[in-house]
Design a protein around this motif. Structure first.
Motif, PDB file in Angstrom:
ATOM      1  N   VAL A 246       0.849  -1.204   0.000  1.00  0.00           N
ATOM      2  CA  VAL A 246       0.000   0.000   0.000  1.00  0.00           C
ATOM      3  C   VAL A 246       0.878   1.245   0.000  1.00  0.00           C
ATOM      4  O   VAL A 246       2.012   1.216   0.478  1.00  0.00           O
ATOM      5  N   ASN A 247       0.316   2.314  -0.549  1.00  0.00           N
ATOM      6  CA  ASN A 247       1.050   3.583  -0.572  1.00  0.00           C
ATOM      7  C   ASN A 247       0.473   4.607   0.380  1.00  0.00           C
ATOM      8  O   ASN A 247       1.180   5.505   0.823  1.00  0.00           O
ATOM      9  N   THR A 248      -0.816   4.489   0.663  1.00  0.00           N
ATOM     10  CA  THR A 248      -1.445   5.504   1.521  1.00  0.00           C
ATOM     11  C   THR A 248      -2.198   4.836   2.665  1.00  0.00           C
ATOM     12  O   THR A 248      -2.513   3.641   2.611  1.00  0.00           O
ATOM     13  N   HIS A 249      -2.517   5.629   3.669  1.00  0.00           N
ATOM     14  CA  HIS A 249      -3.247   5.064   4.809  1.00  0.00           C
ATOM     15  C   HIS A 249      -4.672   4.641   4.415  1.00  0.00           C
ATOM     16  O   HIS A 249      -5.239   3.733   5.000  1.00  0.00           O
ATOM     17  N   LEU A 250      -5.221   5.312   3.361  1.00  0.00           N
ATOM     18  CA  LEU A 250      -6.574   4.920   2.918  1.00  0.00           C
ATOM     19  C   LEU A 250      -6.556   3.540   2.268  1.00  0.00           C
ATOM     20  O   LEU A 250      -7.443   2.709   2.502  1.00  0.00           O
ATOM     21  N   GLU A 251      -5.515   3.295   1.459  1.00  0.00           N
ATOM     22  CA  GLU A 251      -5.362   1.958   0.844  1.00  0.00           C
ATOM     23  C   GLU A 251      -5.255   0.888   1.940  1.00  0.00           C
ATOM     24  O   GLU A 251      -5.852  -0.173   1.852  1.00  0.00           O
ATOM     25  N   LEU A 252      -4.498   1.231   2.955  1.00  0.00           N
ATOM     26  CA  LEU A 252      -4.311   0.282   4.063  1.00  0.00           C
ATOM     27  C   LEU A 252      -5.651  -0.004   4.749  1.00  0.00           C
ATOM     28  O   LEU A 252      -6.009  -1.157   5.019  1.00  0.00           O
ATOM     29  N   LYS A 253      -6.405   1.069   4.974  1.00  0.00           N
ATOM     30  CA  LYS A 253      -7.712   0.938   5.633  1.00  0.00           C
ATOM     31  C   LYS A 253      -8.629   0.005   4.830  1.00  0.00           C
ATOM     32  O   LYS A 253      -9.262  -0.904   5.391  1.00  0.00           O
ATOM     33  N   ASN A 254      -8.646   0.218   3.512  1.00  0.00           N
ATOM     34  CA  ASN A 254      -9.493  -0.614   2.649  1.00  0.00           C
ATOM     35  C   ASN A 254      -9.115  -2.083   2.716  1.00  0.00           C
ATOM     36  O   ASN A 254      -9.976  -2.955   2.847  1.00  0.00           O
ATOM     37  N   ILE A 255      -7.815  -2.346   2.623  1.00  0.00           N
ATOM     38  CA  ILE A 255      -7.356  -3.751   2.643  1.00  0.00           C
ATOM     39  C   ILE A 255      -7.757  -4.416   3.955  1.00  0.00           C
ATOM     40  O   ILE A 255      -8.248  -5.544   3.984  1.00  0.00           O
ATOM     41  N   ILE A 256      -7.580  -3.672   5.042  1.00  0.00           N
ATOM     42  CA  ILE A 256      -7.890  -4.249   6.355  1.00  0.00           C
ATOM     43  C   ILE A 256      -9.387  -4.569   6.470  1.00  0.00           C
ATOM     44  O   ILE A 256      -9.777  -5.588   7.047  1.00  0.00           O
ATOM     45  N   GLU A 257     -10.193  -3.722   5.870  1.00  0.00           N
ATOM     46  CA  GLU A 257     -11.641  -3.984   5.876  1.00  0.00           C
ATOM     47  C   GLU A 257     -11.984  -5.237   5.065  1.00  0.00           C
ATOM     48  O   GLU A 257     -12.833  -6.027   5.440  1.00  0.00           O
ATOM     49  N   GLN A 258     -11.255  -5.381   3.943  1.00  0.00           N
ATOM     50  CA  GLN A 258     -11.547  -6.526   3.066  1.00  0.00           C
ATOM     51  C   GLN A 258     -11.051  -7.867   3.611  1.00  0.00           C
ATOM     52  O   GLN A 258     -11.718  -8.879   3.489  1.00  0.00           O
ATOM     53  N   GLU A 259      -9.852  -7.866   4.189  1.00  0.00           N
ATOM     54  CA  GLU A 259      -9.182  -9.127   4.552  1.00  0.00           C
ATOM     55  C   GLU A 259      -9.646  -9.642   5.924  1.00  0.00           C
ATOM     56  O   GLU A 259      -8.853  -9.753   6.855  1.00  0.00           O
ATOM     57  N   GLN A 260     -10.925  -9.970   6.015  1.00  0.00           N
ATOM     58  CA  GLN A 260     -11.483 -10.364   7.311  1.00  0.00           C
ATOM     59  C   GLN A 260     -11.172 -11.814   7.681  1.00  0.00           C
ATOM     60  O   GLN A 260     -11.191 -12.183   8.852  1.00  0.00           O
ATOM     61  N   SER A 261     -10.847 -12.641   6.683  1.00  0.00           N
ATOM     62  CA  SER A 261     -10.713 -14.070   6.978  1.00  0.00           C
ATOM     63  C   SER A 261      -9.318 -14.463   7.510  1.00  0.00           C
ATOM     64  O   SER A 261      -9.070 -15.613   7.845  1.00  0.00           O
TER      65      SER A 261
END
Ligand SMILES: Nc1nc2c(ncn2[C@@H]2O[C@H](COP(=O)(O)OP(=O)(O)O)[C@@H](O)[C@H]2O)c(=O)[nH]1
Ligand SMILES: [Mg+2]
Length: 384
Positions: A246-261
């Motif tokens: 990731v390059n930005t904190h928003l990208e990081l936030k999105n990934i964390i929301e997606q990768e729940q499993s």
């Protein structure tokens, strides 16, 4: 040595007076023009000295090049006029005196350093010396050696050593290693550049995958460094661990929301130097967005105690939960780090002892840290 002030009309007359009163071995230390009367008649004030009690007892000769004539007002001119030998004799004596004082101060400081050990019985004196050589502070070393001595039931060095190891590290707080839980655990790695963040991360990711049989994801937020993300990507790829960057904190936030499993998500960050406010701010933003369960501050034990403490304070606004102490294999003495951990009581969760992935990382323990502090090499050297 006699020092005397002469007032005369001019330099020539003044020198004549000095010659008459102090003799030809006198040296002129300074001259200045003064107002002799209210009316303003000018005169010369000359300060001259004669060494009439030569210091013959000095042990150390003056270093030849230590005499700096040019530093002494007028004296060099005088020395040239009169021939350097007499001048050198006088100044060399002063330098002799300084050399003797210097060596006395150094002897005193050496004996003060180990002065306390002289009041202890031999076994505890040796313990004290080993603790000092490991770079623990004088006060702390003395406290440990005295306490062991006062117990009265320790009769040999080996026993004293193992007790000293306990006392030297009992203030260190240990944090249990992360276990697999019923919820996802997010861990972030922060710290100075080159401290071992990426290496420690991949070690723990592999341990989690292999030993805890977990579903692991590693994320690189290290876009600042050229090759920063690629380094982790390569390591993840050879370890068959999924990787995202990731390059930005928003990208990081999105990934964390997606990768729940996932069972574990490990986030690598860019190293930030102490003065890199912008870099530190960027990492702080990443931490805010990802809300990690564990923030590991990764610091090397090869740092000096003061840089170690400085770095702890710089990263403290990101609220790290614990330390990963790296490069135990490279530090001859870790006493300053142990002292720093007395001052700043942050828990230690892991220690790393080499570059090999994943085996050279272990859960922190006081036992392992104390063995690194009072290591065999040091004991062999200072316990005869
Ligand atoms: N000797 C030794 N080297 C280590 C250890 N941990 C990391 N390193 C090395 O230190 C260097 C910097 O590590 P890296 O993980 O890239 O640091 P980062 O910049 O904080 O991510 C690399 O060459 C690592 O192999 C350790 O415990 N012992
Ligand atoms: Mg890195």
């Amino acid at each position: 040595m006699r020092i005397k002030k002469f007032i005369s009309k001019n330099l020539k007359e003044g020198k004549a007076k000095i010659l008459q009163e102090l003799g030809e071995d006198a040296v002129i230390l300074s001259t200045r023009t003064i107002q002799k009367t209210e009316g303003g008649i000018e005169a010369i004030e000359i300060v001259a000295a004669i060494d009439d009690s030569p210091l013959k007892t000095f042990k150390k000769p003056a270093k030849k090049n230590s005499t700096k004539f040019s530093d002494i007002p007028f004296a060099s001119k005088y020395a040239t006029e009169r021939g350097e030998n007499k001048f050198m004799r006088a100044t060399a004596q002063i330098y002799d005196e300084l050399n003797v004082l210097k060596s006395m101060v150094s002897d005193i400081s050496e004996s003060v350093k180990y002065i306390h050990s002289n009041v202890l019985p031999d076994i505890f004196k040796d313990i004290y010396v080993c603790l000092r050589k490991s770079e623990l502070s004088e006060e702390f070393s003395l406290k440990i050696a005295s306490e062991l001595s006062s117990r009265g039931n320790i009769s040999n060095f080996t026993e004293a050593l193992s007790e000293a190891r306990i006392l030297a590290t009992e203030h260190i707080i240990i944090k249990e290693p992360a276990k697999r839980e019923n919820k996802r655990i997010i861990s972030a790695f922060i710290g100075p550049t080159g401290s071992g963040k990426t290496t420690s991360l991949i070690k723990l990711a592999l341990v989690s995958k292999l030993l805890l049989k977990s579903n692991v994801l590693v994320i690189s937020a290290d876009a600042n460094k050229v090759g920063g993300a690629e380094q982790l990507q390569t390591l993840a790829s050879v370890s068959s661990i999924p990787f995202l960057s990731v390059n930005t904190h928003l990208e990081l936030k999105n990934i964390i929301e997606q990768e729940q499993s996932r069972d574990f998500i490990f986030i690598d960050t860019a190293g930030a130097s102490p003065n890199d406010n912008e870099g530190i701010e960027k990492i702080a933003q990443m931490m805010k967005e990802s809300k990690p369960d564990n923030i590991y501050l990764v610091q090397s034990v090869t740092m000096s105690g003061s840089s170690f403490l400085k770095s702890l304070s710089e990263f403290s606004n990101m609220n790290p939960d614990s330390l990963i102490l790296t490069k135990f294999d490279e530090a001859p003495n870790i006493g300053e780090i142990i002292m720093a951990l007395k001052e700043n009581q942050i828990p230690v969760s892991y220690i790393t002892t080499g570059q090999k992935i994943p085996e050279e990382i272990e859960p922190a323990s006081r036992k392992a840290i104390s063995r690194a502090l009072l290591n065999d090499e040091l004991i062999d050297k200072y316990y005869k």
